[in-house]
Design an enzyme around this catalytic site. Sequence first.
Site, PDB file in Angstrom:
ATOM      1  N   GLU A  10       4.733  -5.196   7.265  1.00 45.48           N
ATOM      2  CA  GLU A  10       3.908  -4.211   7.994  1.00 45.48           C
ATOM      3  C   GLU A  10       4.347  -4.023   9.437  1.00 45.48           C
ATOM      4  O   GLU A  10       4.223  -2.939   9.996  1.00 45.48           O
ATOM      5  CB  GLU A  10       2.436  -4.638   7.950  1.00 45.48           C
ATOM      6  CG  GLU A  10       1.760  -4.477   6.582  1.00 45.48           C
ATOM      7  CD  GLU A  10       1.876  -5.710   5.710  1.00 45.48           C
ATOM      8  OE1 GLU A  10       2.762  -6.563   5.963  1.00 45.48           O
ATOM      9  OE2 GLU A  10       1.089  -5.820   4.759  1.00 45.48           O
ATOM     10  N   GLU A  20      -0.229  -9.320  -0.747  1.00 50.84           N
ATOM     11  CA  GLU A  20      -1.638  -9.667  -0.516  1.00 50.84           C
ATOM     12  C   GLU A  20      -2.425  -9.669  -1.823  1.00 50.84           C
ATOM     13  O   GLU A  20      -3.322 -10.483  -2.005  1.00 50.84           O
ATOM     14  CB  GLU A  20      -2.239  -8.680   0.496  1.00 50.84           C
ATOM     15  CG  GLU A  20      -1.665  -8.898   1.893  1.00 50.84           C
ATOM     16  CD  GLU A  20      -2.013  -7.790   2.870  1.00 50.84           C
ATOM     17  OE1 GLU A  20      -1.794  -6.598   2.534  1.00 50.84           O
ATOM     18  OE2 GLU A  20      -2.493  -8.096   3.968  1.00 50.84           O
ATOM     19  N   ALA A  29       0.862  -1.175   0.000  1.00 57.13           N
ATOM     20  CA  ALA A  29       0.000   0.000   0.000  1.00 57.13           C
ATOM     21  C   ALA A  29       0.900   1.228   0.000  1.00 57.13           C
ATOM     22  O   ALA A  29       2.066   1.161   0.395  1.00 57.13           O
ATOM     23  CB  ALA A  29      -0.894  -0.013   1.235  1.00 57.13           C
ATOM     24  N   GLY A  88       0.784  -5.028   0.973  1.00 58.26           N
ATOM     25  CA  GLY A  88      -0.415  -5.119   0.141  1.00 58.26           C
ATOM     26  C   GLY A  88      -0.122  -5.682  -1.246  1.00 58.26           C
ATOM     27  O   GLY A  88      -1.014  -6.218  -1.896  1.00 58.26           O
TER      28      GLY A  88
HETATM   29  C1  HXC Z   1       4.897   4.484  -1.178  1.00 58.27           C
HETATM   30  C2  HXC Z   1       6.831   3.607  -2.007  1.00 58.27           C
HETATM   31  C3  HXC Z   1       6.541   2.369  -1.425  1.00 58.27           C
HETATM   32  C4  HXC Z   1       5.323   2.227  -0.717  1.00 58.27           C
HETATM   33  C5  HXC Z   1       8.413   2.203  -2.443  1.00 58.27           C
HETATM   34  N1  HXC Z   1       8.009   3.450  -2.630  1.00 58.27           N
HETATM   35  N2  HXC Z   1       7.553   1.505  -1.714  1.00 58.27           N
HETATM   36  N3  HXC Z   1       6.016   4.643  -1.880  1.00 58.27           N
HETATM   37  N4  HXC Z   1       4.543   3.321  -0.615  1.00 58.27           N
HETATM   38  N5  HXC Z   1       4.935   1.074  -0.195  1.00 58.27           N
HETATM   39  C6  HXC Z   1       8.690   4.515  -3.360  1.00 58.27           C
HETATM   40  C7  HXC Z   1       9.798   5.153  -2.570  1.00 58.27           C
HETATM   41  O1  HXC Z   1       9.295   6.141  -1.715  1.00 58.27           O
HETATM   42  C8  HXC Z   1      10.662   5.707  -3.660  1.00 58.27           C
HETATM   43  O2  HXC Z   1      10.091   6.904  -4.137  1.00 58.27           O
HETATM   44  C9  HXC Z   1      10.545   4.679  -4.751  1.00 58.27           C
HETATM   45  O3  HXC Z   1       9.320   3.976  -4.507  1.00 58.27           O
HETATM   46  C10 HXC Z   1      11.684   3.687  -4.766  1.00 58.27           C
HETATM   47  O4  HXC Z   1      11.780   3.117  -3.474  1.00 58.27           O
HETATM   48  P1  HXC Z   1      13.159   3.098  -2.634  1.00 58.27           P
HETATM   49  O5  HXC Z   1      12.803   2.872  -1.233  1.00 58.27           O
HETATM   50  O6  HXC Z   1      13.976   4.290  -2.944  1.00 58.27           O
HETATM   51  O7  HXC Z   1      13.853   1.826  -3.275  1.00 58.27           O
HETATM   52  P2  HXC Z   1      14.819   0.785  -2.547  1.00 58.27           P
HETATM   53  O8  HXC Z   1      15.822   1.497  -1.699  1.00 58.27           O
HETATM   54  O9  HXC Z   1      15.320  -0.087  -3.649  1.00 58.27           O
HETATM   55  O10 HXC Z   1      13.875  -0.063  -1.587  1.00 58.27           O
HETATM   56  C11 HXC Z   1      12.847  -0.842  -2.129  1.00 58.27           C
HETATM   57  C12 HXC Z   1      11.917  -1.343  -0.994  1.00 58.27           C
HETATM   58  C13 HXC Z   1      11.468  -0.109  -0.158  1.00 58.27           C
HETATM   59  C14 HXC Z   1      12.681  -2.318  -0.096  1.00 58.27           C
HETATM   60  C15 HXC Z   1      10.746  -2.059  -1.615  1.00 58.27           C
HETATM   61  O11 HXC Z   1      10.970   0.894  -1.047  1.00 58.27           O
HETATM   62  C16 HXC Z   1      10.425  -0.425   0.858  1.00 58.27           C
HETATM   63  O12 HXC Z   1      10.708  -0.955   1.929  1.00 58.27           O
HETATM   64  N6  HXC Z   1       9.158  -0.021   0.547  1.00 58.27           N
HETATM   65  C17 HXC Z   1       8.060  -0.155   1.508  1.00 58.27           C
HETATM   66  C18 HXC Z   1       7.628  -1.585   1.600  1.00 58.27           C
HETATM   67  C19 HXC Z   1       6.537  -1.727   2.652  1.00 58.27           C
HETATM   68  O13 HXC Z   1       6.735  -1.397   3.822  1.00 58.27           O
HETATM   69  N7  HXC Z   1       5.378  -2.224   2.201  1.00 58.27           N
HETATM   70  C20 HXC Z   1       4.216  -2.382   3.096  1.00 58.27           C
HETATM   71  C21 HXC Z   1       3.410  -1.126   3.117  1.00 58.27           C
HETATM   72  S1  HXC Z   1       2.035  -1.265   4.204  1.00 58.27           S
HETATM   73  P3  HXC Z   1      10.969   8.239  -4.300  1.00 58.27           P
HETATM   74  O14 HXC Z   1       9.972   9.268  -4.755  1.00 58.27           O
HETATM   75  O15 HXC Z   1      11.568   8.514  -2.971  1.00 58.27           O
HETATM   76  O16 HXC Z   1      11.987   7.876  -5.356  1.00 58.27           O
HETATM   77  C22 HXC Z   1       0.935  -2.232   3.399  1.00 58.27           C
HETATM   78  C23 HXC Z   1      -0.361  -2.495   4.130  1.00 58.27           C
HETATM   79  C24 HXC Z   1      -1.311  -3.210   3.236  1.00 58.27           C
HETATM   80  O17 HXC Z   1       1.136  -2.673   2.332  1.00 58.27           O
HETATM   81  C25 HXC Z   1      -2.650  -3.379   3.886  1.00 58.27           C
HETATM   82  C26 HXC Z   1      -3.563  -2.283   3.579  1.00 58.27           C
HETATM   83  C27 HXC Z   1      -5.006  -2.631   3.723  1.00 58.27           C
END
Ligand code: HXC
Length: 294
Positions: free
Chosen positions: A157, A137, A91, A134
């Site tokens: 998460e 998921e 998400a 997500g």
């Molecule tokens: C918003 C995201 C994002 C996310 C990546 N980006 N994941 N933006 N939401 N989930 C964006 C970054 O901000 C960045 O934008 C660009 O994508 C590239 O990501 P980086 O972090 O710079 O890349 P990297 O260093 O290679 O790391 C990749 C990664 C990391 C390991 C996947 O991005 C990461 O940990 N992302 C979050 C993963 C996460 O926590 N997912 C769960 C979310 S909660 P910019 O503009 O800075 O270049 C969830 C709940 C679901 O999913 C349930 C809901 C009902």
Amino acid sequence: MARQPARDDPQDLVLVEHPASRRGPDGAALDPPEPLPGVALVTLNRPRALNALSFGLLLRLAEAVEALDADPGCRAIVLTGAGTRAFAAGADVAELAAQDAASLAAAPGFRGWDRVAAVATPTIAAVRGYALGGGAELAMACDMIVAGDDATFGQPEINLGIIPGAGGTQRLARAIGKARAMELVLTGRRVAAAEAERLGLVTRVVPAGEALAAALDLAAAVAAQPVEAVRAAVEAVRAAAEVPLAAGLDVERGLFRGLFGTPDQVEGMAAFLDRRPPRWRAPGPPAGAADGAS
Ligand code: HXC
């Protein structure tokens, strides 16, 4: 600098190709294009944000998949992420950070995962790179997952102070077992494609660049099967993850009996007895096979 929500053109958040074109081993459409009858390709298209699932994207995704489901010419749907780095990295955290319990309950996009899981058409996720939170998921909401060998799955998460909220605790536990799901959900550990395959999370792993081509080929094979039997099979196998065994066996039996007398059952068995290949009906409106009537 803090991460900001990305500004996207809502029209481009989700791309639909129907019929989809066969891909080569590099993921590019063949030249000349080779349409795959009955197969649709839906692409999550925010590659700069690793296809993070904003509410706007989720809404468009649900609408796109439901529209394909209502189209009798669509018999299998492949869902993938744009670019090579991610299926979806979860998400949209920037958007999620601004929510509270009430706004989440009211957000229509929040039902996107359920709406994708609910379509009667078989769905296949083609996963390259990250399928996290997500994103994992969403892949698990599909009926099958074809993963490139660069795929990484995880439920991170816990690192954000939350838990999976779109099926991750339930579908992951059903897919790989409680003890293994518990470890991944409690630690946020990511698993690479090979481990995901060992755990039974994915249908198959292929070389990274071939994931989309392999998913489309699988979808084409499914789309070539008799449609009422496919829909009945999808409903029956899905029930295995949702209801107790006795109830699932009842679902199966009802669907099985309901197929008798359908043109494809009559043709399939006649063709076998005549020692010839079956000639399935052309795609048309799904008849009541999925009613379970018998
Ligand atoms: C918003 C995201 C994002 C996310 C990546 N980006 N994941 N933006 N939401 N989930 C964006 C970054 O901000 C960045 O934008 C660009 O994508 C590239 O990501 P980086 O972090 O710079 O890349 P990297 O260093 O290679 O790391 C990749 C990664 C990391 C390991 C996947 O991005 C990461 O940990 N992302 C979050 C993963 C996460 O926590 N997912 C769960 C979310 S909660 P910019 O503009 O800075 O270049 C969830 C709940 C679901 O999913 C349930 C809901 C009902």
